[in-house]
Design an enzyme around this catalytic site. Sequence first.
Site, PDB file in Angstrom:
ATOM      1  N   GLY A 111      69.171 -21.725  20.126  1.00 15.35           N
ATOM      2  CA  GLY A 111      68.177 -20.754  19.402  1.00 15.35           C
ATOM      3  C   GLY A 111      66.902 -21.028  20.250  1.00 15.35           C
ATOM      4  O   GLY A 111      65.953 -20.026  20.068  1.00 15.35           O
ATOM      5  N   GLU A 144      61.757 -26.276  18.604  1.00  9.81           N
ATOM      6  CA  GLU A 144      63.037 -25.451  17.537  1.00  9.81           C
ATOM      7  C   GLU A 144      62.495 -24.008  17.436  1.00  9.81           C
ATOM      8  O   GLU A 144      61.341 -23.714  17.309  1.00  9.81           O
ATOM      9  CB  GLU A 144      62.916 -26.362  16.500  1.00  9.81           C
ATOM     10  CG  GLU A 144      64.011 -27.349  16.427  1.00  9.81           C
ATOM     11  CD  GLU A 144      65.455 -26.756  16.612  1.00  9.81           C
ATOM     12  OE1 GLU A 144      65.878 -25.618  16.921  1.00  9.81           O
ATOM     13  OE2 GLU A 144      66.433 -27.660  16.095  1.00  9.81           O
ATOM     14  N   ASP A 177      65.264 -25.321   8.688  1.00 12.92           N
ATOM     15  CA  ASP A 177      65.852 -24.918   7.437  1.00 12.92           C
ATOM     16  C   ASP A 177      65.925 -26.196   6.549  1.00 12.92           C
ATOM     17  O   ASP A 177      65.062 -26.580   6.027  1.00 12.92           O
ATOM     18  CB  ASP A 177      67.169 -24.399   7.764  1.00 12.92           C
ATOM     19  CG  ASP A 177      67.876 -23.498   6.722  1.00 12.92           C
ATOM     20  OD1 ASP A 177      67.304 -23.556   5.680  1.00 12.92           O
ATOM     21  OD2 ASP A 177      68.920 -23.340   6.845  1.00 12.92           O
ATOM     22  N   LYS A 218      61.346 -22.705   6.892  1.00 16.96           N
ATOM     23  CA  LYS A 218      61.664 -22.174   5.559  1.00 16.96           C
ATOM     24  C   LYS A 218      61.611 -23.662   4.473  1.00 16.96           C
ATOM     25  O   LYS A 218      62.413 -24.348   4.252  1.00 16.96           O
ATOM     26  CB  LYS A 218      63.239 -22.101   5.380  1.00 16.96           C
ATOM     27  CG  LYS A 218      63.463 -20.609   5.996  1.00 16.96           C
ATOM     28  CD  LYS A 218      65.087 -20.290   5.862  1.00 16.96           C
ATOM     29  CE  LYS A 218      65.706 -19.275   6.635  1.00 16.96           C
ATOM     30  NZ  LYS A 218      67.132 -19.147   6.256  1.00 16.96           N
ATOM     31  N   PHE A 250      67.970 -14.707   5.400  1.00 17.22           N
ATOM     32  CA  PHE A 250      68.608 -14.989   6.651  1.00 17.22           C
ATOM     33  C   PHE A 250      68.043 -14.157   7.693  1.00 17.22           C
ATOM     34  O   PHE A 250      68.100 -13.085   7.913  1.00 17.22           O
ATOM     35  CB  PHE A 250      70.159 -14.758   6.475  1.00 17.22           C
ATOM     36  CG  PHE A 250      70.909 -15.362   7.345  1.00 17.22           C
ATOM     37  CD1 PHE A 250      71.478 -16.623   7.624  1.00 17.22           C
ATOM     38  CD2 PHE A 250      71.229 -14.819   8.820  1.00 17.22           C
ATOM     39  CE1 PHE A 250      72.040 -17.495   8.159  1.00 17.22           C
ATOM     40  CE2 PHE A 250      71.793 -15.498   9.786  1.00 17.22           C
ATOM     41  CZ  PHE A 250      72.463 -16.767   9.721  1.00 17.22           C
ATOM     42  N   VAL A 251      67.479 -14.918   8.561  1.00 17.06           N
ATOM     43  CA  VAL A 251      66.734 -14.312   9.900  1.00 17.06           C
ATOM     44  C   VAL A 251      67.480 -14.352  11.055  1.00 17.06           C
ATOM     45  O   VAL A 251      68.393 -15.172  11.419  1.00 17.06           O
ATOM     46  CB  VAL A 251      65.331 -15.333  10.060  1.00 17.06           C
ATOM     47  CG1 VAL A 251      64.638 -14.836   8.456  1.00 17.06           C
ATOM     48  CG2 VAL A 251      65.563 -16.436  10.426  1.00 17.06           C
ATOM     49  N   ASP A 271      70.346 -16.503  15.794  1.00 15.23           N
ATOM     50  CA  ASP A 271      71.360 -15.577  15.901  1.00 15.23           C
ATOM     51  C   ASP A 271      72.105 -15.520  14.538  1.00 15.23           C
ATOM     52  O   ASP A 271      71.772 -16.218  13.518  1.00 15.23           O
ATOM     53  CB  ASP A 271      72.548 -16.041  16.767  1.00 15.23           C
ATOM     54  CG  ASP A 271      73.215 -17.393  15.977  1.00 15.23           C
ATOM     55  OD1 ASP A 271      72.353 -18.411  15.513  1.00 15.23           O
ATOM     56  OD2 ASP A 271      74.415 -17.543  15.896  1.00 15.23           O
ATOM     57  N   ARG A 289      70.437 -12.575  19.018  1.00 14.60           N
ATOM     58  CA  ARG A 289      69.215 -13.618  19.736  1.00 14.60           C
ATOM     59  C   ARG A 289      68.333 -12.864  20.805  1.00 14.60           C
ATOM     60  O   ARG A 289      67.285 -13.417  21.039  1.00 14.60           O
ATOM     61  CB  ARG A 289      69.865 -14.765  20.710  1.00 14.60           C
ATOM     62  CG  ARG A 289      71.009 -15.488  19.966  1.00 14.60           C
ATOM     63  CD  ARG A 289      71.208 -16.845  20.716  1.00 14.60           C
ATOM     64  NE  ARG A 289      72.469 -17.592  20.146  1.00 14.60           N
ATOM     65  CZ  ARG A 289      72.400 -18.537  19.365  1.00 14.60           C
ATOM     66  NH1 ARG A 289      71.214 -18.970  19.116  1.00 14.60           N
ATOM     67  NH2 ARG A 289      73.545 -19.183  19.037  1.00 14.60           N
TER      68      ARG A 289
END
Length: 182
Positions: free
Chosen positions: A43, A98, A102, A130, A151-152, A158, A164
């Site tokens: 990511g 990053e 989460d 988050k 949910f992003v 992704d 992505r």
Amino acid sequence: MRPETGEILVSAEQISEKVREMGARITEDYRGERPLLVGILRGAVVVLADLMRHIELQCEIDFMEVSSYGTGTSSSGVVRILKDLEEDLTGRHVLIVEDIIDTGITLSYLRRSLLTRKPASLEFFTLLSKPSRRRVELDVKYVGFEVPDEFVVGYGIDYAGYFRNLKDIYALKPESIGNSDS
Ligand code: PRP
């Protein structure tokens, strides 16, 4: 492919401005050093590529791949190293990059693991955080945006491997989760 049922949570313009600002801050903080930026695959690829171009220092990059999620939407709490670093961290100023934090389990594991390699310093950058989802305490020096527990996807992040490549960051509506063909 676009997440038709999602709404833009952070726009490409907001991301660009924030990444520029964070790059300038990192440039000041590491003045006189040659930091090693470590992108956590997959990511972080997008934000690392943009961020490094706003860091006006001699710096290097390396990558690690860890897995905590599988293809679902919640953390299993299990962290595995899928690809390790090429560089020796001894005496290096290491900045982990990053896309999102989460639960904090991934970075908490990485901190413990990488500190044993004796870096001169170890700090964390994340584009999104988050805080309401945090399960472990983490000291993250550079945080782009704090976002709610949605949910992003997009800008590296992704859902089931997709989205992505989107320039903006979207919040997927619950009805589109479980339908990655939408
Ligand atoms: C995401 C993100 C972090 C991790 C954060 O990666 O890039 O590495 O989850 O979650 P945590 O704070 O709950 O540990 P993911 O495992 O989805 O892999 P990816 O980067 O390849 O999409």
